[in-house]
Motif scaffolding. Structure first.
Motif, PDB file in Angstrom:
ATOM      1  N   VAL A 109       0.842  -1.196   0.000  1.00 53.44           N
ATOM      2  CA  VAL A 109       0.000   0.000   0.000  1.00 53.44           C
ATOM      3  C   VAL A 109       0.879   1.250   0.000  1.00 53.44           C
ATOM      4  O   VAL A 109       2.066   1.183   0.323  1.00 53.44           O
ATOM      5  CB  VAL A 109      -0.933   0.031   1.241  1.00 53.44           C
ATOM      6  CG1 VAL A 109      -1.815  -1.201   1.304  1.00 53.44           C
ATOM      7  CG2 VAL A 109      -0.125   0.163   2.524  1.00 53.44           C
ATOM      8  N   PRO A 110       0.288   2.413  -0.332  1.00 51.07           N
ATOM      9  CA  PRO A 110       1.043   3.666  -0.241  1.00 51.07           C
ATOM     10  C   PRO A 110       1.482   3.910   1.202  1.00 51.07           C
ATOM     11  O   PRO A 110       0.744   3.592   2.142  1.00 51.07           O
ATOM     12  CB  PRO A 110       0.029   4.726  -0.685  1.00 51.07           C
ATOM     13  CG  PRO A 110      -0.981   3.982  -1.495  1.00 51.07           C
ATOM     14  CD  PRO A 110      -1.067   2.625  -0.873  1.00 51.07           C
ATOM     15  N   LEU A 111       2.654   4.479   1.367  1.00 53.57           N
ATOM     16  CA  LEU A 111       3.205   4.686   2.706  1.00 53.57           C
ATOM     17  C   LEU A 111       2.223   5.427   3.614  1.00 53.57           C
ATOM     18  O   LEU A 111       2.035   5.068   4.771  1.00 53.57           O
ATOM     19  CB  LEU A 111       4.525   5.465   2.601  1.00 53.57           C
ATOM     20  CG  LEU A 111       5.259   5.703   3.927  1.00 53.57           C
ATOM     21  CD1 LEU A 111       5.581   4.397   4.627  1.00 53.57           C
ATOM     22  CD2 LEU A 111       6.530   6.518   3.689  1.00 53.57           C
ATOM     23  N   VAL A 150       5.046   1.375   0.074  1.00 51.86           N
ATOM     24  CA  VAL A 150       5.961   1.952  -0.904  1.00 51.86           C
ATOM     25  C   VAL A 150       5.694   3.447  -1.016  1.00 51.86           C
ATOM     26  O   VAL A 150       4.566   3.898  -0.856  1.00 51.86           O
ATOM     27  CB  VAL A 150       5.794   1.314  -2.310  1.00 51.86           C
ATOM     28  CG1 VAL A 150       6.360  -0.094  -2.326  1.00 51.86           C
ATOM     29  CG2 VAL A 150       4.331   1.302  -2.735  1.00 51.86           C
ATOM     30  N   ASP A 151       6.744   4.186  -1.286  1.00 55.89           N
ATOM     31  CA  ASP A 151       6.603   5.624  -1.526  1.00 55.89           C
ATOM     32  C   ASP A 151       6.797   5.958  -3.000  1.00 55.89           C
ATOM     33  O   ASP A 151       6.381   7.011  -3.453  1.00 55.89           O
ATOM     34  CB  ASP A 151       7.576   6.418  -0.651  1.00 55.89           C
ATOM     35  CG  ASP A 151       9.003   5.877  -0.736  1.00 55.89           C
ATOM     36  OD1 ASP A 151       9.204   4.825  -1.409  1.00 55.89           O
ATOM     37  OD2 ASP A 151       9.915   6.486  -0.150  1.00 55.89           O
ATOM     38  N   THR A 152       7.444   5.039  -3.748  1.00 49.01           N
ATOM     39  CA  THR A 152       7.660   5.284  -5.174  1.00 49.01           C
ATOM     40  C   THR A 152       7.484   3.974  -5.947  1.00 49.01           C
ATOM     41  O   THR A 152       7.631   2.880  -5.376  1.00 49.01           O
ATOM     42  CB  THR A 152       9.086   5.787  -5.457  1.00 49.01           C
ATOM     43  OG1 THR A 152      10.004   4.794  -4.991  1.00 49.01           O
ATOM     44  CG2 THR A 152       9.366   7.112  -4.791  1.00 49.01           C
ATOM     45  N   LEU A 153       7.198   4.112  -7.213  1.00 42.85           N
ATOM     46  CA  LEU A 153       7.156   2.937  -8.082  1.00 42.85           C
ATOM     47  C   LEU A 153       8.526   2.268  -8.117  1.00 42.85           C
ATOM     48  O   LEU A 153       8.653   1.056  -8.165  1.00 42.85           O
ATOM     49  CB  LEU A 153       6.726   3.358  -9.503  1.00 42.85           C
ATOM     50  CG  LEU A 153       6.767   2.260 -10.575  1.00 42.85           C
ATOM     51  CD1 LEU A 153       5.840   1.098 -10.203  1.00 42.85           C
ATOM     52  CD2 LEU A 153       6.387   2.834 -11.945  1.00 42.85           C
ATOM     53  N   HIS A 154       9.561   3.111  -8.061  1.00 41.58           N
ATOM     54  CA  HIS A 154      10.924   2.592  -8.093  1.00 41.58           C
ATOM     55  C   HIS A 154      11.174   1.611  -6.945  1.00 41.58           C
ATOM     56  O   HIS A 154      11.818   0.585  -7.109  1.00 41.58           O
ATOM     57  CB  HIS A 154      11.925   3.743  -8.029  1.00 41.58           C
ATOM     58  CG  HIS A 154      13.334   3.286  -8.189  1.00 41.58           C
ATOM     59  ND1 HIS A 154      14.168   3.042  -7.123  1.00 41.58           N
ATOM     60  CD2 HIS A 154      14.037   2.960  -9.299  1.00 41.58           C
ATOM     61  CE1 HIS A 154      15.325   2.602  -7.559  1.00 41.58           C
ATOM     62  NE2 HIS A 154      15.278   2.542  -8.880  1.00 41.58           N
TER      63      HIS A 154
END
Ligand SMILES: Nc1ncnc2c1ncn2[C@@H]1O[C@H](COP(=O)(O)OP(=O)(O)OP(=O)(O)O)[C@@H](O)[C@H]1O
Ligand SMILES: [Mg+2]
Ligand SMILES: [Zn+2]
Length: 506
Positions: A139-141, A158-162
């Motif tokens: 999920v988004p951070l 996660v904070d980025t797709l990377h």
């Protein structure tokens, strides 16, 4: 590899459903065909995903790409599918291995720069994944704390797709949800602050015990707003199922506090009389935002200065008050949210807001009747407990001292009363007296002896009380009996309930 599948979750009302995001890449003219999303959302998702992939330093596959969201029949809205679409696309093009995301639900919106943005409704989405047997979610951070509320699910953020790409390709760690929850939120205002007004305090307690709607009428400064704001403080905590439901609604509205905890206290919503109808009942494009009536689900909806609300606003509340849910209709099907509230309204008896009997009041009797009359049809008719407060005397205010009961004391009695009612009505599926249908109360074994309802039946015969009003008084009498620890209401309880219905202390 030219095909990949990643799991996501779509919301219908407060209920989440697993969605499979499929990507298929074939040789041919480089295009992207996205299906299974409504038209406008589809174009926006395509643009975001493409920009995010490129700006994360990934190769955009120059092939014929088909992305499909299944089941196709499930209405889908919002932007929570972006991250799963990007992952499926990269896996399908052979850029990423598939195995690390096997049986993992992936949620999140993408920014053009490749950042993962928070989305509304993560809590009910993760709960749905868990119900479907999915035990790992990404999920988004910013949503990680609320996702972590759902038991039995391993949450990574996660904070980025990377960061997602690095995890899937190289096994780099994802982010942990924040831990160490801060201490419980501070308690709301307490009944110990309210001086005098014994009759209205009793009305508040009876309303709390039976879950009855409540009207507080009276002159300015008597304490109507104070009392209403203290109703949640004497209501019992929400049970697990209710807490999850209430927290889910606040999640969908994007209004959860950042500490990510289940909301355990009954909510309190006091929309201003100038509030738009959409903010009262919900609406908006994309994932519909729950309005005040749903944010107050299993708690209190307070309409202060009730006659000031527009007719349209009062009308809009009629359906949720009747059915405990609100259907938001829009071009593509409707969204339904729960909206089972305890309604409290406060009103001055007079449009000039002067105390009754004030000699400077020049309102005609007709103007006064009209003013409160605006409430009668839609609202007052469904309100079991209606009391009029008198102006506070100086003595009451000064003498209050330490003798005033606190919310904790009152809440204890209310809790016991509610337990008694829940046990009595369990077979019928009702939890509180306010939910029990009138005919049920008029039939044996619950029917009260004729002697105990003599006064009430006379009021009915003379037309002072409607049949509906009769049932409401009986219902309130049960709440009084529950509070005072009697098995069934006696004649005194019926009399007190009659007073609580017809206005002021006799
Ligand atoms: N019963 C009371 N005990 C203690 N303070 C009170 C009481 N009633 C009123 N007050 C004081 O007066 C203020 C106004 O009270 P409140 O807003 O509850 O009145 P109201 O009945 O809602 O008036 P209005 O009709 O103007 O909205 C409170 O903030 C409080 O300071
Ligand atoms: Mg007020
Ligand atoms: Zn007046």
């Amino acid at each position: 590899m030219s095909y990949a599948k990643v799991l996501c979750v779509g919301l219908v009302g407060v209920t989440g459903h697993l969605v499979e995001v499929e990507a298929d890449l074939a040789p041919g003219l480089p295009t992207v065909v996205l299906s299974g999303l409504p038209d406008t959302a589809l174009n926006e998702a395509r643009d975001r995903v493409r920009a995010a992939i490129v700006n994360s330093g990934q190769r955009w596959p120059n092939r014929r790409i088909t992305v499909n969201l299944l089941p196709a029949t499930l209405p889908k809205c919002g932007s929570a599918f972006d991250l799963a679409i990007a992952a499926a696309l990269l896996a399908g093009s052979g850029e990423l291995p598939l195995a690390p995301l096997d049986r993992v639900a992936v949620l999140g919106e993408l920014g053009l720069d490749g950042a993962v943005r928070p989305v509304r409704g993560v809590l009910p989405m993760v709960a749905a994944a868990a119900r479907a047997g999915i035990s790992r979610v990404v999920v988004p951070l910013d949503n990680a704390a609320e996702a972590a509320v759902v038991p039995g699910v391993r949450v990574r953020a996660v904070d980025t797709l990377h960061r997602l790409v690095a995890f899937v390709r190289d096994g780099a760690p994802l982010l942990e949800p924040p831990s160490g929850q801060p201490p419980a939120a501070c308690p709301g205002p307490d009944l110990a602050d309210v001086a005098g007004q014994g009759f209205a305090r009793r009305a508040l307690e009876v309303a709390a015990a039976g879950g009855h709607h409540l009207a507080l009428l009276g002159p300015p400064g008597a304490g109507k707003t104070m009392l209403a704001e203290r109703l949640p403080s004497i209501l019992p905590e929400l049970d697990d199922a209710a807490a999850l439901e209430v927290t889910a609604l606040h999640s969908i509205a994007g209004l959860l506090p950042p500490d990510g905890r289940l909301l355990r206290r009954p909510p309190f919503q006091a929309p201003h009389h100038t509030a738009t109808i959409a903010s009262l009942v919900g609406g908006g494009t994309g994932l519909a935002r729950p309005g005040a009536v749903s944010l107050a689900h299993r708690g209190v909806l307070f309409l202060d200065e009730a006659p000031e609300y527009t007719r349209g606003a009062l009308e809009a509340l009629r359906q949720p008050l009747e059915s405990g849910r609100i259907l938001l209709t829009r071009s593509r099907g409707g969204t339904e949210y729960p909206a089972r509230v305890q309604l409290v309204i406060a009103a001055n008896p007079c449009p000039c807001a002067k105390p009754s009997g004030d000699i400077s009041c020049e309102c005609t009797p007709l103007a006064r009747r009209r003013y409160l009359g605006r409430l009668s049809g839609p609202l007052l008719d469904r309100i079991d407990v209606q009391v009029t407060l008198n102006p506070l005397t100086a003595a009451e205010l000064m003498d209050a001292g330490l003798t005033i009961e606190s919310s904790a004391r009152v809440a204890e009695r209310v809790g016991k009363a509610r337990a008694a009612a829940a046990a009595r009505w369990a077979a019928g599926g009702w939890r509180i007296n306010a939910e029990v249908p009138g005919p049920h109360l008029r039939r044996p074994p619950w029917r009260l002896p004729a002697d105990d309802t003599r006064t009430l039946r006379r009021l009915l015969d003379t037309g002072t009380l409607s049949a509906r009003g009769f049932d409401r008084v009986i219902r309130v009498a049960w709440s009084i009996a529950d509070l005072d620890g009697r098995d069934r209401p006696d004649v005194g309880d019926v009399d007190e309930a009659t007073q609580l219905r017809t206005g002021s202390m006799a």
